[in-house]
Design a protein around this motif. Structure first.
Motif, mmCIF file in Angstrom:
data_model
loop_
_atom_site.group_PDB
_atom_site.id
_atom_site.type_symbol
_atom_site.label_atom_id
_atom_site.label_comp_id
_atom_site.label_asym_id
_atom_site.label_seq_id
_atom_site.Cartn_x
_atom_site.Cartn_y
_atom_site.Cartn_z
ATOM 1 N N ALA A 1 38.323 -10.971 37.518
ATOM 2 C CA ALA A 1 38.804 -11.523 36.466
ATOM 3 C C ALA A 1 40.314 -11.617 36.853
ATOM 4 O O ALA A 1 40.835 -10.548 36.953
ATOM 5 C CB ALA A 1 38.520 -10.883 35.353
ATOM 6 N N MET A 2 40.980 -12.738 36.635
ATOM 7 C CA MET A 2 42.489 -13.037 36.974
ATOM 8 C C MET A 2 42.900 -13.513 35.288
ATOM 9 O O MET A 2 42.385 -14.246 34.958
ATOM 10 C CB MET A 2 42.931 -13.727 37.751
ATOM 11 C CG MET A 2 42.486 -13.559 39.393
ATOM 12 S SD MET A 2 43.169 -14.521 40.515
ATOM 13 C CE MET A 2 42.924 -16.141 40.035
ATOM 14 N N ALA A 3 43.666 -12.588 34.748
ATOM 15 C CA ALA A 3 44.061 -13.025 33.219
ATOM 16 C C ALA A 3 45.712 -13.000 33.138
ATOM 17 O O ALA A 3 46.215 -11.965 33.663
ATOM 18 C CB ALA A 3 43.593 -11.821 32.391
ATOM 19 N N GLU A 4 45.998 -13.861 32.346
ATOM 20 C CA GLU A 4 47.660 -13.890 31.884
ATOM 21 C C GLU A 4 47.266 -13.745 30.179
ATOM 22 O O GLU A 4 46.915 -14.706 29.709
ATOM 23 C CB GLU A 4 48.225 -15.296 32.235
ATOM 24 C CG GLU A 4 49.500 -15.244 31.604
ATOM 25 C CD GLU A 4 50.365 -14.264 31.873
ATOM 26 O OE1 GLU A 4 50.536 -13.409 30.887
ATOM 27 O OE2 GLU A 4 51.126 -14.104 33.269
ATOM 28 N N ALA A 5 47.521 -12.527 29.957
ATOM 29 C CA ALA A 5 47.250 -12.309 28.657
ATOM 30 C C ALA A 5 48.611 -12.329 27.657
ATOM 31 O O ALA A 5 48.389 -12.033 26.525
ATOM 32 C CB ALA A 5 46.702 -10.722 28.404
ATOM 33 N N GLN A 6 49.732 -12.627 28.221
ATOM 34 C CA GLN A 6 50.877 -12.719 27.453
ATOM 35 C C GLN A 6 51.220 -14.387 27.123
ATOM 36 O O GLN A 6 50.367 -15.060 27.651
ATOM 37 C CB GLN A 6 52.065 -11.993 28.395
ATOM 38 C CG GLN A 6 51.864 -10.692 28.531
ATOM 39 C CD GLN A 6 53.133 -10.254 29.397
ATOM 40 O OE1 GLN A 6 54.297 -10.732 29.412
ATOM 41 N NE2 GLN A 6 52.891 -8.964 30.082
#
Length: 328
Positions: A130-135
């Protein structure tokens, strides 16, 4: 904001120091990476004397996890369009192929000391990352996988599965919960690498989860997996105690190597996460867990509860979301 410091990592090995699962988890400029790998023990049971007698499955899981982390550290960015995702997938497939093939050529040719069974592959493993950009205003996640390790999110609407198991045959979604289906795809040095990708927007608060099949196959159904995570969270005072509770419960039921990564995001601290998930915990218990446990011998009744739960659980296919939600 991800809370990598509040993340939990649970690993259970059937034989200590010989577990064939591995993982990677890190915070990078491009976002957060979670990755689990599960060496295919039957297909990769060949042992290599020059590599401390380790099995191909043991070696493959660690090679794949390290390759995923190295790739992410250099090039990680959550793709926006399917075209960007396709290019990324092709680059990643090539990296995996080169790493596995070169390692096999150097260490695995004619180096085996034992072969068990007639179906053997060189360095076979599953993978889910899982690659996430949560900002920012539009948090998003990209799942990459091969095999039956799974990627989930968990938010105020419950647990959601975003990956599709690479298994043979077509089976009813409910009945497949109770079947051990053979793999149709996995990473290996002696066959072309084929990865899948799923990109989707994230809820503003929630949790990223990656798990090998040793986790979810030991638990009756996804409803119970969600309950395990949320109940342990609500009973714990901090992430260390949360992890301990989850690990204790998993160790009591697993029959295979199992690896579980859970990373919260969008919270300032652990108590804020507990407060956010408290209503979901109560609804899950009231609407699904208690009635299912009471009627666990009534197959059709349990099926009915599962179908109701699955409406929010199944996020395996793209939906209408301004082109930001797709699968390749």
């Amino acid at each position: 904001m991800t809370l990598l410091g509040e993340a939990i990592v649970v690993q259970c090995a059937v034989v200590s120091e010989q577990g064939e699962d591995s993982f990677a988890m890190c915070e990078l400029a491009g976002g957060t990476l979670l990755c689990v790998t599960d060496g295919c023990g039957g297909l990769g049971s060949r042992r290599y004397e020059s590599l401390d007698g380790r099995t191909g499955a043991y070696l493959a899981s660690r090679l794949a996890a390290r390759t995923m982390q190295n790739w992410a550290e250099e090039r990680m960015q959550v793709p926006v369009t399917a075209a960007q995702g396709q290019q990324m997938l092709e680059e990643l497939q090539q990296d995996f192929q080169e790493v596995l093939s070169s390692f096999a050529k150097k260490y695995c040719e004619d180096a085996g000391v034992r072969i068990v069974g007639s179906m053997q592959r060189v360095l076979p493993t599953t993978l889910c990352a899982a690659m996430a950009e949560a900002q920012g205003q539009h948090p998003a996640c990209c799942m990459i996988w091969a095999g039956d390790s799974r990627g989930y999110t968990l938010d105020e609407n419950g647990l959601h599965q975003h990956t599709v198991d690479d298994v043979r045959g077509e089976h009813d979604a409910f009945d497949s919960l109770y079947l051990d289906l053979p793999l149709s795809n996995f990473l290996s040095a002696d066959k072309p690498v084929q990865l899948h990708m799923r990109r989707f927007p994230l809820a503003k608060q929630g949790m990223l989860i990656c798990a090998t099949d040793g986790v979810y196959s030991a638990i009756a159904n996804p409803m119970e997996l969600e309950m395990l995570l949320l109940d342990a969270m609500q009973r714990a005072k901090d992430s260390a105690r949360w992890q301990k509770r989850v690990e204790t419960q998993l160790r009591s039921v697993v029959q295979d190597d199992a690896t579980l990564l859970c990373c919260p995001y969008g919270f300032d601290h652990y108590d804020a996460m507990k407060q956010y998930f408290a209503p979901r915990h109560e609804r899950l218990k009231r609407a699904f867990i208690t009635p299912v446990r009471r009627k666990k011998r009534d197959h059709e009744a349990v099926r009915g509860y599962w179908l109701a739960y699955a409406k929010d659980y199944n996020r395996m296919e793209e939906t209408e979301h301004d082109g930001q939600d797709w699968r390749i």
